[in-house]
Design a protein around this motif. Structure first.
Motif, PDB file in Angstrom:
ATOM      1  N   GLY A 120      32.478  14.252  26.755  1.00 28.54           N
ATOM      2  CA  GLY A 120      31.288  14.546  26.405  1.00 28.54           C
ATOM      3  C   GLY A 120      30.678  13.626  25.404  1.00 28.54           C
ATOM      4  N   CYS A 121      31.561  12.985  24.855  1.00 26.12           N
ATOM      5  CA  CYS A 121      30.798  11.992  23.819  1.00 26.12           C
ATOM      6  C   CYS A 121      30.686  10.616  24.498  1.00 26.12           C
ATOM      7  N   THR A 122      30.901  10.470  25.523  1.00 23.95           N
ATOM      8  CA  THR A 122      30.645   9.079  26.344  1.00 23.95           C
ATOM      9  C   THR A 122      29.349   8.835  26.516  1.00 23.95           C
ATOM     10  N   ASP A 123      28.427   8.151  26.282  1.00 33.20           N
ATOM     11  CA  ASP A 123      27.099   7.799  26.839  1.00 33.20           C
ATOM     12  C   ASP A 123      27.095   6.748  27.823  1.00 33.20           C
ATOM     13  N   THR A 124      27.347   6.969  28.994  1.00 31.80           N
ATOM     14  CA  THR A 124      27.061   5.833  29.896  1.00 31.80           C
ATOM     15  C   THR A 124      25.809   5.361  30.310  1.00 31.80           C
ATOM     16  N   SER A 125      24.896   6.301  30.169  1.00 31.69           N
ATOM     17  CA  SER A 125      23.684   5.850  30.488  1.00 31.69           C
ATOM     18  C   SER A 125      23.363   4.704  29.690  1.00 31.69           C
ATOM     19  N   ALA A 126      23.478   4.811  28.242  1.00 33.41           N
ATOM     20  CA  ALA A 126      23.124   3.773  27.442  1.00 33.41           C
ATOM     21  C   ALA A 126      23.795   2.306  27.594  1.00 33.41           C
ATOM     22  N   ARG A 127      24.974   2.294  28.278  1.00 35.77           N
ATOM     23  CA  ARG A 127      25.631   0.977  28.618  1.00 35.77           C
ATOM     24  C   ARG A 127      24.914   0.380  29.959  1.00 35.77           C
ATOM     25  N   LYS A 128      24.380   1.259  30.687  1.00 38.77           N
ATOM     26  CA  LYS A 128      23.873   0.762  31.824  1.00 38.77           C
ATOM     27  C   LYS A 128      22.239   0.226  31.671  1.00 38.77           C
ATOM     28  N   ARG A 129      21.901   0.611  30.567  1.00 38.74           N
ATOM     29  CA  ARG A 129      20.301   0.285  30.551  1.00 38.74           C
ATOM     30  C   ARG A 129      20.333  -1.145  29.932  1.00 38.74           C
ATOM     31  N   LYS A 130      19.336  -1.955  30.309  1.00 41.96           N
ATOM     32  CA  LYS A 130      19.133  -3.394  30.084  1.00 41.96           C
ATOM     33  C   LYS A 130      18.647  -3.331  28.504  1.00 41.96           C
ATOM     34  N   LEU A 131      18.754  -4.183  27.732  1.00 38.51           N
ATOM     35  CA  LEU A 131      18.468  -4.348  26.391  1.00 38.51           C
ATOM     36  C   LEU A 131      17.560  -5.447  26.019  1.00 38.51           C
ATOM     37  N   VAL A 132      16.399  -5.426  25.353  1.00 42.72           N
ATOM     38  CA  VAL A 132      15.647  -6.017  24.996  1.00 42.72           C
ATOM     39  C   VAL A 132      15.720  -6.110  23.481  1.00 42.72           C
ATOM     40  N   VAL A 133      15.698  -7.198  22.612  1.00 36.50           N
ATOM     41  CA  VAL A 133      15.818  -7.259  21.140  1.00 36.50           C
ATOM     42  C   VAL A 133      14.625  -7.934  20.843  1.00 36.50           C
ATOM     43  N   ALA A 134      13.969  -7.601  19.961  1.00 36.68           N
ATOM     44  CA  ALA A 134      12.472  -8.073  19.088  1.00 36.68           C
ATOM     45  C   ALA A 134      13.155  -8.243  17.820  1.00 36.68           C
ATOM     46  N   THR A 135      12.836  -9.300  17.186  1.00 35.77           N
ATOM     47  CA  THR A 135      13.150  -9.757  15.780  1.00 35.77           C
ATOM     48  C   THR A 135      12.299  -8.831  14.840  1.00 35.77           C
ATOM     49  N   ILE A 136      11.153  -8.481  15.302  1.00 34.30           N
ATOM     50  CA  ILE A 136      10.346  -7.722  14.241  1.00 34.30           C
ATOM     51  C   ILE A 136       9.739  -6.563  14.713  1.00 34.30           C
ATOM     52  N   GLN A 172      14.992  -2.864  20.912  1.00 39.72           N
ATOM     53  CA  GLN A 172      15.274  -2.473  19.595  1.00 39.72           C
ATOM     54  C   GLN A 172      14.920  -3.800  18.767  1.00 39.72           C
ATOM     55  N   THR A 173      14.762  -3.372  17.505  1.00 42.45           N
ATOM     56  CA  THR A 173      14.297  -4.465  16.357  1.00 42.45           C
ATOM     57  C   THR A 173      15.597  -4.857  15.657  1.00 42.45           C
ATOM     58  N   LEU A 174      15.709  -5.875  15.288  1.00 36.59           N
ATOM     59  CA  LEU A 174      16.613  -6.591  14.172  1.00 36.59           C
ATOM     60  C   LEU A 174      16.156  -6.241  12.797  1.00 36.59           C
ATOM     61  N   ILE A 175      15.238  -6.930  12.424  1.00 32.24           N
ATOM     62  CA  ILE A 175      14.555  -7.074  11.040  1.00 32.24           C
ATOM     63  C   ILE A 175      14.079  -5.572  10.702  1.00 32.24           C
ATOM     64  N   PRO A 176      14.565  -4.925  10.043  1.00 34.21           N
ATOM     65  CA  PRO A 176      13.691  -3.498   9.552  1.00 34.21           C
ATOM     66  C   PRO A 176      12.353  -3.822   9.078  1.00 34.21           C
ATOM     67  N   PRO A 177      11.367  -2.766   9.445  1.00 33.13           N
ATOM     68  CA  PRO A 177      10.112  -2.932   9.013  1.00 33.13           C
ATOM     69  C   PRO A 177       9.981  -3.194   7.380  1.00 33.13           C
ATOM     70  N   ASN A 178      10.804  -2.574   6.471  1.00 31.49           N
ATOM     71  CA  ASN A 178      10.415  -2.947   5.055  1.00 31.49           C
ATOM     72  C   ASN A 178      11.366  -4.172   4.423  1.00 31.49           C
ATOM     73  N   ALA A 179      11.959  -4.792   5.504  1.00 34.56           N
ATOM     74  CA  ALA A 179      12.390  -6.149   5.071  1.00 34.56           C
ATOM     75  C   ALA A 179      11.540  -7.281   5.092  1.00 34.56           C
ATOM     76  N   SER A 180      11.772  -8.462   4.328  1.00 30.54           N
ATOM     77  CA  SER A 180      11.037  -9.646   4.319  1.00 30.54           C
ATOM     78  C   SER A 180      12.075 -10.485   5.490  1.00 30.54           C
ATOM     79  N   PRO A 181      11.201 -10.979   6.495  1.00 30.09           N
ATOM     80  CA  PRO A 181      11.679 -11.587   7.566  1.00 30.09           C
ATOM     81  C   PRO A 181      12.264 -12.799   7.144  1.00 30.09           C
TER      82      PRO A 181
END
Length: 156
Positions: free
Chosen positions: A19-35, A53-62
């Motif tokens: 029940g805790c295994t999320d198989t759908s997240a592993r099958k989805r492709k990933l786009v990473v944006a720095t900001i 997903q974003t790497l650098i949090p909005p409140n951080a200085s890139p």
């Protein structure tokens, strides 16, 4: 009943793990944006079928933010990595170079990178590309083409 009683804890453990295994997240492709602005843009362009997903949090200085090991792992796992360029993500330069062809630099897409001067330093344009409606519109068109190439199953 007594025979099946010893099997009950094992059955509950199996159900809990399953029940805790999320198989759908592993099958989805990933786009990473720095900001964050590029995360928002990518989300609108790819829809719900791709994790963004974003790497650098909005409140951080890139320029001064440092990646965690999990951030570098996300870059390696991503199908596409979107960065701003123009010196904004200084702590990610090596990881972005290592990403190779799956790395998209918005400033390079828009031919905004300026060559280094004889002293070895570069005078770049304003790195806040996403604040210009004209530049963001051009970036959206270019990024849309790149995303369609990386995710042909998403269509138009």
């Amino acid at each position: 009943m007594r025979r099946s009683l010893p099997l009950m804890p094992a059955l509950f453990l199996l159900l809990a793990v399953w029940g805790c295994t999320d198989t759908s997240a592993r099958k989805r492709k990933l786009v990473v944006a720095t900001i964050y602005p590029y995360e928002l843009l990518a989300r609108q362009l790819v829809g719900a079928g791709v994790e963004v997903q974003t790497l650098i949090p909005p409140n951080a200085s890139p320029p001064t933010w440092s990646p965690r090991p999990s951030d570098l792992k996300a870059i390696r796992a991503a199908t596409l990595v979107i960065s701003n360029g123009l010196g904004l993500e200084t702590q990610l330069q090596q990881a972005l170079r290592d990403a190779g062809d799956k790395h998209v630099c918005v400033a390079e897409m828009l031919d905004m990178e300026e060559p280094a001067h004889p002293g070895g330093h570069a005078h770049s344009a304003n790195p806040h590309v996403w604040l210009s409606p004209r530049l963001l519109s051009q970036a959206t068109l270019q990024l849309s083409k790149r995303l369609q190439g990386s995710f042909p199953e998403l269509g138009d």
